[in-house]
Design a protein around this motif. Structure first.
Motif, PDB file in Angstrom:
ATOM      1  N   ALA A 178       0.834  -1.209   0.000  1.00  0.00           N
ATOM      2  CA  ALA A 178       0.000   0.000   0.000  1.00  0.00           C
ATOM      3  C   ALA A 178       0.864   1.253   0.000  1.00  0.00           C
ATOM      4  O   ALA A 178       0.527   2.255  -0.642  1.00  0.00           O
ATOM      5  CB  ALA A 178      -0.931  -0.008   1.206  1.00  0.00           C
ATOM      6  N   THR A 179       1.978   1.212   0.710  1.00  0.00           N
ATOM      7  CA  THR A 179       2.920   2.329   0.729  1.00  0.00           C
ATOM      8  C   THR A 179       4.319   1.819   0.423  1.00  0.00           C
ATOM      9  O   THR A 179       4.658   0.670   0.721  1.00  0.00           O
ATOM     10  CB  THR A 179       2.940   3.042   2.100  1.00  0.00           C
ATOM     11  N   ASP A 180       5.116   2.657  -0.172  1.00  0.00           N
ATOM     12  CA  ASP A 180       6.487   2.272  -0.524  1.00  0.00           C
ATOM     13  C   ASP A 180       7.352   2.207   0.741  1.00  0.00           C
ATOM     14  O   ASP A 180       7.389   3.176   1.513  1.00  0.00           O
ATOM     15  CB  ASP A 180       7.071   3.290  -1.501  1.00  0.00           C
ATOM     16  N   PRO A 181       8.042   1.093   0.976  1.00  0.00           N
ATOM     17  CA  PRO A 181       8.827   0.950   2.199  1.00  0.00           C
ATOM     18  C   PRO A 181       9.962   1.974   2.324  1.00  0.00           C
ATOM     19  O   PRO A 181      10.337   2.345   3.431  1.00  0.00           O
ATOM     20  CB  PRO A 181       9.394  -0.475   2.086  1.00  0.00           C
ATOM     21  N   THR A 208       7.871  -7.951 -10.661  1.00  0.00           N
ATOM     22  CA  THR A 208       7.393  -7.608  -9.329  1.00  0.00           C
ATOM     23  C   THR A 208       6.500  -6.385  -9.451  1.00  0.00           C
ATOM     24  O   THR A 208       6.421  -5.781 -10.510  1.00  0.00           O
ATOM     25  CB  THR A 208       8.582  -7.332  -8.372  1.00  0.00           C
ATOM     26  N   GLN A 209       5.805  -6.020  -8.391  1.00  0.00           N
ATOM     27  CA  GLN A 209       5.011  -4.802  -8.360  1.00  0.00           C
ATOM     28  C   GLN A 209       5.514  -3.965  -7.191  1.00  0.00           C
ATOM     29  O   GLN A 209       4.899  -3.878  -6.130  1.00  0.00           O
ATOM     30  CB  GLN A 209       3.511  -5.100  -8.239  1.00  0.00           C
ATOM     31  N   ALA A 210       6.669  -3.347  -7.420  1.00  0.00           N
ATOM     32  CA  ALA A 210       7.330  -2.516  -6.413  1.00  0.00           C
ATOM     33  C   ALA A 210       7.755  -1.219  -7.088  1.00  0.00           C
ATOM     34  O   ALA A 210       8.888  -1.086  -7.564  1.00  0.00           O
ATOM     35  CB  ALA A 210       8.534  -3.255  -5.835  1.00  0.00           C
ATOM     36  N   PRO A 211       6.846  -0.231  -7.185  1.00  0.00           N
ATOM     37  CA  PRO A 211       7.092   0.948  -7.999  1.00  0.00           C
ATOM     38  C   PRO A 211       7.970   2.035  -7.389  1.00  0.00           C
ATOM     39  O   PRO A 211       8.195   3.061  -8.021  1.00  0.00           O
ATOM     40  CB  PRO A 211       5.679   1.488  -8.244  1.00  0.00           C
ATOM     41  N   GLY A 212       8.492   1.825  -6.202  1.00  0.00           N
ATOM     42  CA  GLY A 212       9.295   2.857  -5.557  1.00  0.00           C
ATOM     43  C   GLY A 212      10.676   3.008  -6.169  1.00  0.00           C
ATOM     44  O   GLY A 212      11.059   2.288  -7.093  1.00  0.00           O
ATOM     45  N   PRO A 213      11.473   3.925  -5.652  1.00  0.00           N
ATOM     46  CA  PRO A 213      12.808   4.180  -6.197  1.00  0.00           C
ATOM     47  C   PRO A 213      13.761   3.000  -6.070  1.00  0.00           C
ATOM     48  O   PRO A 213      14.767   2.934  -6.784  1.00  0.00           O
ATOM     49  CB  PRO A 213      13.304   5.383  -5.372  1.00  0.00           C
ATOM     50  N   SER A 214      13.455   2.041  -5.194  1.00  0.00           N
ATOM     51  CA  SER A 214      14.328   0.868  -5.022  1.00  0.00           C
ATOM     52  C   SER A 214      14.318  -0.045  -6.237  1.00  0.00           C
ATOM     53  O   SER A 214      15.166  -0.942  -6.344  1.00  0.00           O
ATOM     54  CB  SER A 214      13.896   0.070  -3.786  1.00  0.00           C
ATOM     55  N   ARG A 215      13.387   0.159  -7.175  1.00  0.00           N
ATOM     56  CA  ARG A 215      13.311  -0.741  -8.323  1.00  0.00           C
ATOM     57  C   ARG A 215      14.608  -0.749  -9.135  1.00  0.00           C
ATOM     58  O   ARG A 215      14.971  -1.775  -9.714  1.00  0.00           O
ATOM     59  CB  ARG A 215      12.121  -0.392  -9.211  1.00  0.00           C
ATOM     60  N   VAL A 216      15.306   0.372  -9.185  1.00  0.00           N
ATOM     61  CA  VAL A 216      16.578   0.432  -9.914  1.00  0.00           C
ATOM     62  C   VAL A 216      17.604  -0.480  -9.250  1.00  0.00           C
ATOM     63  O   VAL A 216      18.370  -1.185  -9.929  1.00  0.00           O
ATOM     64  CB  VAL A 216      17.095   1.882  -9.977  1.00  0.00           C
ATOM     65  N   TYR A 217      17.607  -0.505  -7.940  1.00  0.00           N
ATOM     66  CA  TYR A 217      18.522  -1.377  -7.199  1.00  0.00           C
ATOM     67  C   TYR A 217      18.246  -2.843  -7.504  1.00  0.00           C
ATOM     68  O   TYR A 217      19.181  -3.625  -7.737  1.00  0.00           O
ATOM     69  CB  TYR A 217      18.374  -1.111  -5.701  1.00  0.00           C
ATOM     70  N   TYR A 218      16.970  -3.230  -7.550  1.00  0.00           N
ATOM     71  CA  TYR A 218      16.639  -4.637  -7.801  1.00  0.00           C
ATOM     72  C   TYR A 218      17.010  -5.069  -9.209  1.00  0.00           C
ATOM     73  O   TYR A 218      17.410  -6.218  -9.428  1.00  0.00           O
ATOM     74  CB  TYR A 218      15.158  -4.893  -7.509  1.00  0.00           C
ATOM     75  N   ARG A 219      16.892  -4.158 -10.187  1.00  0.00           N
ATOM     76  CA  ARG A 219      17.339  -4.493 -11.543  1.00  0.00           C
ATOM     77  C   ARG A 219      18.823  -4.846 -11.543  1.00  0.00           C
ATOM     78  O   ARG A 219      19.242  -5.855 -12.116  1.00  0.00           O
ATOM     79  CB  ARG A 219      17.107  -3.298 -12.478  1.00  0.00           C
ATOM     80  N   LYS A 220      19.618  -4.003 -10.896  1.00  0.00           N
ATOM     81  CA  LYS A 220      21.067  -4.223 -10.872  1.00  0.00           C
ATOM     82  C   LYS A 220      21.437  -5.470 -10.074  1.00  0.00           C
ATOM     83  O   LYS A 220      22.317  -6.237 -10.474  1.00  0.00           O
ATOM     84  CB  LYS A 220      21.769  -2.985 -10.311  1.00  0.00           C
ATOM     85  N   GLY A 275       8.318  -2.003 -11.444  1.00  0.00           N
ATOM     86  CA  GLY A 275       9.351  -2.911 -10.966  1.00  0.00           C
ATOM     87  C   GLY A 275       9.744  -4.031 -11.914  1.00  0.00           C
ATOM     88  O   GLY A 275      10.664  -4.791 -11.610  1.00  0.00           O
ATOM     89  N   THR A 276       9.076  -4.172 -13.051  1.00  0.00           N
ATOM     90  CA  THR A 276       9.422  -5.239 -13.988  1.00  0.00           C
ATOM     91  C   THR A 276      10.672  -4.851 -14.785  1.00  0.00           C
ATOM     92  O   THR A 276      10.947  -3.671 -15.004  1.00  0.00           O
ATOM     93  CB  THR A 276       8.261  -5.517 -14.956  1.00  0.00           C
TER      94      THR A 276
END
Length: 444
Positions: free
Chosen positions: A275-278, A409-421, A392-393
């Motif tokens: 519901a909210t970005d961690p 994934t469905q994680a639209p916050g700024p951390s998505r760039v980290y998960y790609r890398k 997040g995809t």
């Protein structure tokens, strides 16, 4: 009776396994030069993020030499009710819609219905004689803007490579452009990348009247270009974008759940985010895909399963064909995955910096393209191509390593760039060609 039920369960499980294997062939990791032990590091890393409540759930896939070597689910498909992630989960893919539309445009180009250097106004007359918003600093040091005629018209080629002069209201610093997009309804400050609430005709009219942020052909700026490209596809094909893609791309590739909305009977399979970005504690807003949109957003509107997108990516990896069905010629895929920016990429943020926070990538036609084995702070090889989505995809294809990677994934916050890398790094470290069995003399 108990023995019969046990056999039935085993049989059903095998049937599901076989069905997935038919979707794309599977292989033991070692058979395609990957280490099972090293691939396991992917799951360990993602599970750690899920346990720390930084990521709701994810699917990670690695295919090499045309075969799936790793396909694992993690965490929750819906963190709200705790439903576990499943292989058939449907994801909002946002900007991973763009490669679909680029392929559609290139199909029409192969048929002679589009020429890449055509002005967009040939298909959408509202885009003739556009104006340019030019920033300047007045005598008091205040930033103001002039409006002048654009130096030239944008072309279909400009749309494909994001050099059209269009922008995203969420990204551009040009205030008159941002204001025009907000007035038109293609930019909502409180709901990122939601441009589907006006009709295609309204979108064309509004963007045709809005000023450009740059002269076409001068600057690479990530933008609404592919939304407009979708309108060009519709004009050239004589049908709605979703219909064209379903007929010419999704059905031929057996992408059973790809589309621009999720029907009621499949709604339970739709993946959800927190519901909210961690990281920021701000609300996560994901587009509503429960009903057909007013316009099919070619830049951010599609949904798909992991299996759907894997088939699409493998088609590109194979040079435009999959399982005997050819969608594009090999030469067209080569054109799409070549550098189309040259020195333009030195004018501002580059595609790699936008997507992965690192230089080393240029842009082709609908895809970011790696130029060298080095000069990027992520693993990969020259010729690799990729893109990602705001929720997040992420996917990439590495032709030299015969590798396809896909993170859903469905994680639209700024951390998505980290998960790609993180994911990409863990995939490449698992390559261990010495483990692959030697080819016999009878093998091609």
């Amino acid at each position: 009776m108990r023995r019969f039920l046990t056999l039935l369960v085993v049989s059903t499980s095998l049937s599901v396994s076989v069905a997935w294997a038919q979707a794309l062939p599977s292989a033991k990791p070692e058979d395609v030069g990957l280490s099972s032990e090293r691939l396991a590091r992917i799951g360990k890393a993602l599970q750690g993020e899920i346990q720390a409540k930084k990521l709701p759930g994810a699917i990670a896939v690695v295919a090499r030499k045309g075969r799936i070597a790793y396909f694992e689910t993690f965490g929750a498909r819906d963190p709200g009710n705790g439903a576990p992630m499943t292989r058939d989960a449907i994801f909002r893919i946002y900007s991973m819609t763009k490669p679909f539309v680029a392929v559609a445009a290139m199909m029409l180009a192969e048929e002679g219905r589009i020429v890449l250097t055509d002005p967009v106004s040939k298909y959408l007359p509202a885009f003739a004689k556009q104006q340019l918003s030019v920033p300047k600093v007045d005598a008091t040091g205040r930033l103001t803007y002039d409006t002048v005629p654009a130096a030239r018209e944008m072309t279909v080629y400009d749309l494909l490579r994001h050099t059209s002069g269009l922008a995203y209201g969420e990204i551009t610093a040009n205030q008159p452009v941002k204001d025009a997009y907000a007035k038109a309804g293609v930019f909502k400050a409180d709901f990122p990348y939601e441009a589907r609430t006006i009709t295609a005709a309204e979108e064309i009219d509004a963007l045709g009247k809005a000023p450009l942020s740059h002269n076409p052909g001068e600057v690479w700026e990530y933008s609404l270009s592919v939304d407009v490209l979708g309108r060009v596809v519709e004009a050239a094909a004589g049908m709605r974008l979703s219909e064209f893609l379903d007929t010419r791309l999704f059905k031929p590739l057996k992408m059973a759940d790809a589309g621009f909305s999720v029907p009621k009977e499949k709604a339970g399979r739709l993946a959800q985010g927190f519901a909210t970005d961690p990281a920021t504690n701000t609300p996560n807003k994901l587009i509503d895909v429960s009903a057909a949109p007013k316009n099919d957003s070619g830049g951010a509107g599609a949904v798909a399963t992991t299996g759907d997108y894997l088939r699409f990516a493998q088609m590109l990896a194979n040079g435009g064909q999959l399982e005997g069905t050819r969608l594009l010629s090999r030469t067209t895929v080569t054109l799409m995955t070549s550098d189309h920016l040259g020195k333009i990429k030195d004018n501002g943020i580059t595609p790699g910096e936008l997507l992965l926070g690192t230089k080393g990538y240029t842009f082709g036609l609908g895809l970011a393209v790696r130029q060298e084995d080095g000069l990027a702070a992520t693993p990969g090889r020259a010729g690799e191509f990729m893109w990602a989505g705001a929720a997040g995809t992420y996917f990439w294809v590495d032709p030299k390593e015969q590798l396809v990677g896909l993170l859903m994934t469905q994680a639209p916050g700024p951390s998505r760039v980290y998960y790609r890398k993180l994911f990409k790094q863990l995939v490449y470290q698992a390559i261990a060609d010495e483990l692959a069995p030697p080819m016999s003399a009878s093998q091609p």
